[in-house]
Design a protein around this motif. Structure first.
Motif, PDB file in Angstrom:
ATOM      1  N   GLN A   1      11.822   7.475   3.288  1.00  0.00           N
ATOM      2  CA  GLN A   1      10.996   8.657   3.005  1.00  0.00           C
ATOM      3  C   GLN A   1       9.778   8.761   3.906  1.00  0.00           C
ATOM      4  OE1 GLN A   1      10.116   7.555  -0.869  1.00  0.00           O
ATOM      5  NE2 GLN A   1      12.182   7.974  -1.617  1.00  0.00           N
ATOM      6  N   ASP A   2       9.066   7.632   4.066  1.00  0.00           N
ATOM      7  CA  ASP A   2       7.930   7.659   4.984  1.00  0.00           C
ATOM      8  C   ASP A   2       7.769   6.276   5.598  1.00  0.00           C
ATOM      9  OD1 ASP A   2       4.747   7.270   3.264  1.00  0.00           O
ATOM     10  OD2 ASP A   2       6.563   6.105   3.114  1.00  0.00           O
ATOM     11  N   LEU A   3       7.004   6.227   6.654  1.00  0.00           N
ATOM     12  CA  LEU A   3       6.968   4.990   7.448  1.00  0.00           C
ATOM     13  C   LEU A   3       5.615   4.299   7.368  1.00  0.00           C
ATOM     14  CD1 LEU A   3       9.038   6.247  10.519  1.00  0.00           C
ATOM     15  CD2 LEU A   3       9.816   4.899   8.563  1.00  0.00           C
ATOM     16  N   GLY A   4       4.896   4.598   6.291  1.00  0.00           N
ATOM     17  CA  GLY A   4       3.606   3.932   6.098  1.00  0.00           C
ATOM     18  C   GLY A   4       2.493   4.942   5.915  1.00  0.00           C
ATOM     19  N   GLY A   5       1.333   4.427   5.490  1.00  0.00           N
ATOM     20  CA  GLY A   5       0.191   5.309   5.238  1.00  0.00           C
ATOM     21  C   GLY A   5      -0.646   5.494   6.492  1.00  0.00           C
ATOM     22  N   PRO A   6      -1.508   6.515   6.511  1.00  0.00           N
ATOM     23  CA  PRO A   6      -2.373   6.735   7.670  1.00  0.00           C
ATOM     24  C   PRO A   6      -3.396   5.604   7.827  1.00  0.00           C
ATOM     25  CG  PRO A   6      -2.546   8.550   6.062  1.00  0.00           C
ATOM     26  CD  PRO A   6      -1.700   7.497   5.450  1.00  0.00           C
TER      27      PRO A   6
ATOM     28  N   GLN B   1      -6.689   4.154   5.252  1.00  0.00           N
ATOM     29  CA  GLN B   1      -6.625   2.781   4.736  1.00  0.00           C
ATOM     30  C   GLN B   1      -7.893   2.020   5.120  1.00  0.00           C
ATOM     31  OE1 GLN B   1      -2.689   0.752   4.756  1.00  0.00           O
ATOM     32  NE2 GLN B   1      -2.058   2.440   6.056  1.00  0.00           N
ATOM     33  N   LEU B   2      -8.366   2.269   6.328  1.00  0.00           N
ATOM     34  CA  LEU B   2      -9.602   1.584   6.756  1.00  0.00           C
ATOM     35  C   LEU B   2     -10.801   2.063   5.931  1.00  0.00           C
ATOM     36  CD1 LEU B   2      -8.995   1.646  10.618  1.00  0.00           C
ATOM     37  CD2 LEU B   2      -9.041  -0.394   9.140  1.00  0.00           C
ATOM     38  N   VAL B   3     -10.827   3.357   5.616  1.00  0.00           N
ATOM     39  CA  VAL B   3     -11.911   3.873   4.762  1.00  0.00           C
ATOM     40  C   VAL B   3     -11.860   3.168   3.401  1.00  0.00           C
ATOM     41  CG1 VAL B   3     -12.828   5.914   3.591  1.00  0.00           C
ATOM     42  CG2 VAL B   3     -11.914   6.133   5.905  1.00  0.00           C
ATOM     43  N   THR B   4     -10.651   3.000   2.871  1.00  0.00           N
ATOM     44  CA  THR B   4     -10.511   2.365   1.554  1.00  0.00           C
ATOM     45  C   THR B   4     -10.970   0.907   1.591  1.00  0.00           C
ATOM     46  OG1 THR B   4      -8.654   3.856   1.152  1.00  0.00           O
ATOM     47  CG2 THR B   4      -8.904   2.009  -0.361  1.00  0.00           C
ATOM     48  N   VAL B   5     -10.697   0.219   2.693  1.00  0.00           N
ATOM     49  CA  VAL B   5     -11.191  -1.172   2.821  1.00  0.00           C
ATOM     50  C   VAL B   5     -12.707  -1.187   2.675  1.00  0.00           C
ATOM     51  CG1 VAL B   5     -11.468  -3.142   4.395  1.00  0.00           C
ATOM     52  CG2 VAL B   5      -9.286  -1.913   4.314  1.00  0.00           C
ATOM     53  N   ARG B   6     -13.350  -0.259   3.379  1.00  0.00           N
ATOM     54  CA  ARG B   6     -14.823  -0.198   3.343  1.00  0.00           C
ATOM     55  C   ARG B   6     -15.305   0.118   1.928  1.00  0.00           C
ATOM     56  NH1 ARG B   6     -18.070  -2.005   7.590  1.00  0.00           N
ATOM     57  NH2 ARG B   6     -16.759  -2.021   9.430  1.00  0.00           N
ATOM     58  N   LEU B   7     -14.650   1.055   1.258  1.00  0.00           N
ATOM     59  CA  LEU B   7     -15.083   1.451  -0.086  1.00  0.00           C
ATOM     60  C   LEU B   7     -14.865   0.317  -1.087  1.00  0.00           C
ATOM     61  CD1 LEU B   7     -13.764   5.119  -0.093  1.00  0.00           C
ATOM     62  CD2 LEU B   7     -16.158   4.426  -0.246  1.00  0.00           C
ATOM     63  N   LEU B   8     -13.744  -0.391  -0.930  1.00  0.00           N
ATOM     64  CA  LEU B   8     -13.473  -1.486  -1.875  1.00  0.00           C
ATOM     65  C   LEU B   8     -14.545  -2.573  -1.801  1.00  0.00           C
ATOM     66  CD1 LEU B   8      -9.586  -1.994  -1.779  1.00  0.00           C
ATOM     67  CD2 LEU B   8     -10.980  -1.571  -3.820  1.00  0.00           C
ATOM     68  N   ALA B   9     -15.131  -2.717  -0.622  1.00  0.00           N
ATOM     69  CA  ALA B   9     -16.183  -3.744  -0.471  1.00  0.00           C
ATOM     70  C   ALA B   9     -17.363  -3.423  -1.381  1.00  0.00           C
ATOM     71  CB  ALA B   9     -16.614  -3.814   0.985  1.00  0.00           C
ATOM     72  N   ASP B  10     -17.454  -2.151  -1.788  1.00  0.00           N
ATOM     73  CA  ASP B  10     -18.603  -1.700  -2.576  1.00  0.00           C
ATOM     74  C   ASP B  10     -18.209  -1.242  -3.964  1.00  0.00           C
ATOM     75  OD1 ASP B  10     -21.108  -1.810  -1.797  1.00  0.00           O
ATOM     76  OD2 ASP B  10     -21.219   0.165  -0.823  1.00  0.00           O
TER      77      ASP B  10
ATOM     78  N   VAL C   1       0.860  -1.191   0.000  1.00  0.00           N
ATOM     79  CA  VAL C   1       0.000   0.000   0.000  1.00  0.00           C
ATOM     80  C   VAL C   1       0.896   1.241   0.000  1.00  0.00           C
ATOM     81  CG1 VAL C   1      -1.792   1.275   1.230  1.00  0.00           C
ATOM     82  CG2 VAL C   1      -1.809  -1.238   1.245  1.00  0.00           C
ATOM     83  N   THR C   2       0.578   2.184  -0.866  1.00  0.00           N
ATOM     84  CA  THR C   2       1.392   3.405  -0.982  1.00  0.00           C
ATOM     85  C   THR C   2       0.515   4.638  -0.749  1.00  0.00           C
ATOM     86  OG1 THR C   2       0.946   3.510  -3.346  1.00  0.00           O
ATOM     87  CG2 THR C   2       2.944   2.342  -2.666  1.00  0.00           C
TER      88      THR C   2
ATOM     89  N   VAL D   1      -4.499   7.001  -1.184  1.00  0.00           N
ATOM     90  CA  VAL D   1      -4.187   5.573  -1.074  1.00  0.00           C
ATOM     91  C   VAL D   1      -3.955   5.020  -2.479  1.00  0.00           C
ATOM     92  CG1 VAL D   1      -5.120   3.281  -0.521  1.00  0.00           C
ATOM     93  CG2 VAL D   1      -5.412   5.165   1.091  1.00  0.00           C
ATOM     94  N   GLY D   2      -2.845   4.339  -2.640  1.00  0.00           N
ATOM     95  CA  GLY D   2      -2.543   3.643  -3.887  1.00  0.00           C
ATOM     96  C   GLY D   2      -1.880   2.323  -3.550  1.00  0.00           C
ATOM     97  N   TRP D   3      -1.454   1.591  -4.582  1.00  0.00           N
ATOM     98  CA  TRP D   3      -0.826   0.308  -4.285  1.00  0.00           C
ATOM     99  C   TRP D   3       0.050  -0.164  -5.428  1.00  0.00           C
ATOM    100  CZ3 TRP D   3      -6.178   1.059  -4.151  1.00  0.00           C
ATOM    101  CH2 TRP D   3      -6.898   0.674  -5.281  1.00  0.00           C
ATOM    102  N   ILE D   4       0.901  -1.130  -5.079  1.00  0.00           N
ATOM    103  CA  ILE D   4       1.742  -1.806  -6.070  1.00  0.00           C
ATOM    104  C   ILE D   4       1.471  -3.293  -5.930  1.00  0.00           C
ATOM    105  CG2 ILE D   4       4.106  -2.368  -6.747  1.00  0.00           C
ATOM    106  CD1 ILE D   4       4.961   0.326  -5.455  1.00  0.00           C
ATOM    107  N   ARG D   5       1.214  -3.949  -7.071  1.00  0.00           N
ATOM    108  CA  ARG D   5       1.176  -5.426  -7.075  1.00  0.00           C
ATOM    109  C   ARG D   5       2.454  -5.891  -7.758  1.00  0.00           C
ATOM    110  NH1 ARG D   5       0.773  -9.906 -10.265  1.00  0.00           N
ATOM    111  NH2 ARG D   5      -0.556 -11.605  -9.523  1.00  0.00           N
ATOM    112  N   ALA D   6       3.219  -6.682  -7.054  1.00  0.00           N
ATOM    113  CA  ALA D   6       4.493  -7.171  -7.595  1.00  0.00           C
ATOM    114  C   ALA D   6       4.805  -8.508  -6.930  1.00  0.00           C
ATOM    115  CB  ALA D   6       5.608  -6.164  -7.303  1.00  0.00           C
TER     116      ALA D   6
END
Ligand SMILES: Cc1ncc(COP(=O)(O)O)c(C=O)c1O
Length: 491
Positions: free
Chosen positions: A353-358, A362-371, A179-180, A333-338
């Motif tokens: 550069q950074d230590l992870g996403g907020p 990410q939790l909001v995106t999980v909910r949205l992806l379900a729909d 997750v980026t 929120v974005g992502w890499i599949r590799a």
């Protein structure tokens, strides 16, 4: 004012290439025309803040003009607050008034009088994001006992993204997902890990401006591969040409947007996808497929991901995706599949550069992806109507323009009939309309005859925007007397 420590230096020939056709055809003096063109380049971001410009004598030689002309140009640019010079240190692009932080101009979208056609992005689907955010704030509670750092991304989001790939025909496990912070971060991270300064990176021409900037920021060399004219005025990835370009340039990687390409809207068909996977395998070329717009097909679901065409397990095929266009850009929120080992390498490299996403986003995106399927179906209907509305209005108000008719994505690629895209961008700005000029999407000043026009504004607002654009179009001869002073951000 101090000299920027990290100023990029632009050679005289490089600047001459960027300037393109700048000589006046209207009887204006050479210095005036050159000044105006440099201001245009600064305005639309082709000449970034802090860039060091060549010495007067070198630029004069590269342009075949007198040194006096270049000296007068630099003097005018200094007067206009675009250039700063210091004896012994040279001259660099710098905006007067303290705007020296290389912050691109990002319009205040709350300003009702700014009509933004520089960003091809939609407002959030309000109800969906509101209820996803409410549910996510409950989900957050379970995470608050931990430290909150996760270089790879939340396990639930990695699983949801993997499930979406799998549902679209590309079997994927969570260990193949990183997750980026948006697709842009994904592209920059991949370039950081897989390329080095001086490496060649093959790109479609035109291509997504921020990806081109990321290649250049890495010190890598973008190698332009022209898109062939495609159906309905879009573009087409010519696999024979791609094969020849890979053979000739031996790029370290190819960065491609086969799904509703930004800016042309080109869509690579299923046989083309299969050939692309074969080409990667045959030539050993790493292909980064940017799928940011993939879920925005207007005629129904798009073809399965490129890697699904025989490359599911190939370490050479890397897919970048994003929540920005299908849900909302503000999620970042974005992502890499590799391949899983590369995912781990990328995560390790990210830490500099950074230590992870907020966690909450990410939790909001999980909910949205379900729909996601219901949300994309709703967007599809809206976007199809918006595309057709814009095309209809353009044919009434700008009959000489030739807009594409893409089958997905968020914008038209419009042939203007004359090389005036930059001038139109400046004229439009005076009418409160922000545009991304064609050359933002190309290398070396190409695409001055083209303009990307998103169909993302509300209908009534779009109509008003086009009225303003029409006024600007009528004033092209008077441009650019007073070009703006900001680096235009695009998306
Ligand atoms: C092709 C492409 N790639 C990447 C991006 C950046 O997306 P994100 O907002 O996820 O960083 C965009 C945004 O416009 C895009 O069109």
């Amino acid at each position: 004012m101090t000299t920027p420590m990290n100023a990029a230096r632009l050679g005289a020939r490089g600047l001459a290439r960027l300037l393109g056709e700048w000589r006046p055809s209207d009887g204006r003096g050479l210095a005036d025309a050159l000044t105006d063109r440099v201001r245009l380049l600064v305005l639309d971001g082709r000449l970034p803040l802090h860039t060091r410009v060549p010495a007067e004598r070198e630029l004069a030689a590269a342009l075949g003009v007198s040194r006096t002309t270049v000296a007068a140009t630099y003097e005018a640019l200094r007067g206009a607050g675009v250039l700063h010079s210091r004896r012994g240190a040279g001259s660099w692009i710098q905006l007067r008034g303290g705007a020296t932080g290389a912050t691109p101009f990002s319009p205040n979208t709350a300003d009702p009088d700014l009509h933004d056609l520089a960003h091809a992005a939609l407002p959030a689907p309000l109800e969906a994001v509101r209820s996803a955010a409410a549910a996510a704030s409950e989900d957050l509670v379970a995470h608050l006992g931990g430290h909150g750092y996760d270089l790879l991304g939340l396990p639930t989001l990695r699983a949801a993204i993997a499930a979406r790939f799998t549902a679209r025909g590309l079997p994927t496990g969570p260990d193949q997902v990183l997750v980026t912070s948006g697709a842009q971060h994904a592209i920059a991270l991949l370039l950081q890990v897989l390329t080095g300064p001086g490496d060649r990176v093959l790109v479609e021409h035109p291509s997504y401006p921020n990806a081109l900037d990321a290649v250049r920021a890495r010190g890598a060399l973008p190698v332009a591969m022209p898109l062939a004219p495609g159906p309905d005025g879009t573009g087409e990835l010519d696999l024979d040409l791609l094969s020849a370009s890979v053979r000739d340039a031996a790029p370290r990687l190819a960065y491609l947007i086969p799904d509703f390409h930004n800016p042309t809207g080109a869509l690579l068909d299923a046989p083309g996808r299969t050939r692309l996977v074969e080409l990667a395998r045959r030539t050993g070329t790493t292909v980064v497929v940017d799928e940011t717009l993939a879920e925005l097909g207007l005629d129904g679901p798009p073809p399965p991901p490129v890697a699904a065409h025989g490359g599911a397990d190939s370490p050479l095929l890397i897919t970048v995706g994003s929540a920005s266009k299908v849900f909302w850009g503000g999620l970042r929120v974005g992502w890499i599949r590799a391949a899983a080992p590369l995912v781990r390498r990328l995560a390790a490299a990210r830490a500099a550069q950074d230590l992870g996403g907020p966690t909450l986003e990410q939790l909001v995106t999980v909910r949205l992806l379900a729909d996601v399927e219901a949300l994309t179906a709703a967007r599809r209907a809206e976007l199809t109507a918006a595309r057709d509305h814009l095309r209809g209005r353009l044919s009434e108000s700008f009959p000489a323009w030739r807009p594409s008719r893409p089958t997905g994505g968020l914008s038209l690629w419009v042939e203007l009939g004359a090389p005036v895209s930059s001038r139109l961008t400046v004229a439009a700005r005076r009418h409160g309309v922000l545009l991304a000029a064609g050359p933002r999407f190309g290398l070396d000043g190409a695409f001055e005859r083209y303009l990307r026009l998103p169909y993302t504004l509300r209908r009534d607002r779009m109509d008003e925007t086009l009225r303003r654009l029409s006024s600007a179009w009528g004033e092209l001869d008077r441009v650019p007397a007073d070009a703006g002073r900001h680096d235009q951000a695009v998306a």
